[in-house]
Enzyme design. Structure first.
Site, short mmCIF file in Angstrom:
data_model
loop_
_atom_site.label_atom_id
_atom_site.label_comp_id
_atom_site.label_asym_id
_atom_site.label_seq_id
_atom_site.Cartn_x
_atom_site.Cartn_y
_atom_site.Cartn_z
N ASP A 6 0.83 -1.19 0.00
CA ASP A 6 0.00 0.00 0.00
C ASP A 6 0.88 1.25 0.00
OD1 ASP A 6 -2.77 1.01 0.21
OD2 ASP A 6 -2.07 1.85 2.11
N GLU A 25 0.88 -0.91 -5.26
CA GLU A 25 -0.31 -0.06 -5.26
C GLU A 25 0.15 1.32 -5.76
OE1 GLU A 25 -2.28 3.07 -4.49
OE2 GLU A 25 -1.59 2.67 -2.44
N ASP A 50 -11.55 0.80 -1.12
CA ASP A 50 -11.71 2.23 -0.87
C ASP A 50 -12.69 2.91 -1.83
OD1 ASP A 50 -10.00 2.47 1.31
OD2 ASP A 50 -8.23 2.82 0.07
#
Length: 506
Positions: free
Chosen positions: A292, A339, A392
């Site tokens: 991430d 990511e 998200d």
């Protein structure tokens, strides 16, 4: 789909029968990968976010299965109360209270099975196996003793990890420390059984590794020298975030402490060793990792800790390729998904490509009218992972129904899928079809999009602190007919497994 979203009678998905049945569903559907969120302990004070854990190494005790504890002889059926939880969402306070009672009973039963010397040997062996466990369990016991205060508010000698103070605390808090170690023993025992079963079924697990760790965590407390902290107070000098952009004119102030990437000598070696151990730990539980906020390895937004917004930060250089070369020298090739979402610079793209890490392509970001949009399937390269959406974002159906989505974007999405039907009930099938038909080497589908669920089933709304991470999937939705339909499109685009699954040798 995260572990917490799985069907279970105990109010939250866990490592019991629901997770094994889901692996069976994936195999039946012709799938080869299951992506999850971070597995660390979550806390109500941080909205139960798996990205703000109290440890980068520990497992979430809420995922321990009472069913498995009965099979292991640590509980009886009489130890379990009658449960009447919602099938559709997690009530974290209630689930936490109930699970703690169950685990405390299992702990009592466990201690009765062994002599004092046998328990000493058991925990000595356990802490040698998990290098992080002693500090984590002491941290949790101290949190309990100091009424969950942030570690920066603890007495100075404890806050600074002075050896004599820690030894005294270990002696005084031995019972509590061993309980937290027992929780981790149960978690990793059950996780290993699930991981082995997944491998037998040909399902690889994709884990999630946040680049930063929570300030009030065992990691920062126990390794203060590798973070940008004041040596006097332990408080951060600078914190993480992202600068102002189209979505926010003040940026996002995350508040995580930054790493001392600029350090040299022994501090740099401690930082590298911590990262090596972190990567080793997650790769012992999953088969590959999504990192991430990958862009933070190229450059990161550093905000003075006293700032109230992320406005007055600055870009600071990360270690880039040299960091990953160092980790690969220590660990071998790293199975990483980068990511690379948000405002990504050519330098970040170059870092990703130089490392040959696949990036992420989100289909719901594709329909802005630009034929060169990087998220359109015809612009994708093979070395990427295509997603319909992420935890998200809106669900596919939620995006289609949203007033914030322009009618032109919806029209473009239908045109791209060659679908004339404007009904939202059909849209999720079209977006799944587009994802699977792309050239992307890997296609990951949120379970909500496979099922065609709306935004009432959305997992997270960034920038909000409540009502996130709660979605659960009721067992009646995970059906044979759904598996058959998913397998059909998976086969159509040549995405079925080509080899017979075999169990991993220990």
């Amino acid at each position: 789909m995260h572990i917490s979203s799985l069907p279970s009678p105990f109010g939250i998905g866990d490592l019991g029968s629901g997770s094994f049945h889901f692996i069976d569903f994936l195999a039946q559907s012709g799938q080869q990968y299951w992506q999850i969120l971070p597995l660390g302990p979550t806390r109500e004070v941080f909205g139960n976010s798996p990205y703000m854990s109290s440890s980068a190494f520990a497992g979430n005790p809420l995922f321990i299965s009472p069913e498995q504890l009965i099979q292991e002889g640590l509980l009886s059926q009489n130890d379990l109360e009658l449960y009447n939880f919602s099938e559709y969402s997690v009530n974290f306070p209630e689930v936490t209270s109930r699970k703690e009672k169950v685990l405390q009973q299992a702990w009592k039963n466990f201690q009765q099975q062994f002599s004092g010397a046998e328990l000493d040997h058991f925990f000595d062996k356990l802490t040698k196996k998990h290098h992080w466990l002693k500090k984590y369990s002491l941290f949790m016991a101290l949190k309990q003793q100091f009424n969950q205060q942030n570690w920066m508010q603890w007495p100075e000698q404890i806050r600074q990890c002075q050896q004599k103070a820690l030894q005294k605390a270990e002696k005084e808090l031995q019972e509590q420390i061993r309980y937290f170690q027992f929780e981790q023993y149960l978690f990793f025992k059950q996780w290993k059984e699930l991981h082995n079963y997944a491998q037998q079924k040909g399902i690889q697990l994709i884990g999630d590794l946040p680049i930063y760790v929570g300030l009030d965590s065992a990691d920062v407390w126990a390794h203060q020298e590798i973070f940008a902290l004041s040596p006097e107070t332990g408080r951060p000098t600078h914190v993480a975030g992202v600068p102002p952009d189209y979505f926010s004119n003040t940026g996002q102030l995350w508040g995580n402490p930054l790493y001392r990437w600029e350090s040299t000598g022994s501090v740099q070696e401690k930082l590298f060793t911590w990262w090596q151990q972190r990567l080793q730990a997650i790769l012992s539980t999953v088969d590959s990792i999504r990192i991430d906020h990958f862009r933070g390895f190229e450059s990161y937004w550093s905000v003075p800790a006293e700032e109230e917004t992320a406005l007055n930060g600055s870009w600071e250089p990360g270690l880039g390729v040299s960091f990953f070369q160092e980790m690969e020298n220590r660990l071998g090739a790293l199975p990483i998904i980068a990511e690379d979402l948000g405002v990504i610079t050519p330098a970040v793209e170059k870092l990703r490509d130089d490392l040959a890490f696949p990036g992420m392509k989100i289909l719901l970001f594709a329909f802005d009218g630009d034929p060169d949009n990087a998220y359109l399937p015809h612009n994708m390269i093979q070395n990427c992972v295509v997603y319909t959406g992420t935890h998200d974002n809106d669900t596919a159906v939620g995006w289609y129904l949203s007033e914030e989505t322009s009618s032109r974007a919806k029209e473009l999405a239908r045109e791209y899928a060659n679908c004339q039907n404007p009904d939202a009930a059909h849209f999720h099938k079209q977006i799944v079809y587009l994802a699977q038909s792309s050239v992307a080497a890997l296609c990951i589908l949120p379970m909500q999009d496979v099922l065609g669920f709306g935004n009432d089933c959305r997992m997270n709304r960034p920038g909000t602190g409540t009502n996130n991470w709660q979605w659960r999937c009721a067992p009646r939705f995970i059906t044979d007919s759904l598996a058959t339909e998913l397998r059909r499109t998976t086969a159509l685009f040549g995405r079925l497994p080509t080899t017979t699954p075999t169990a991993k040798k220990e």
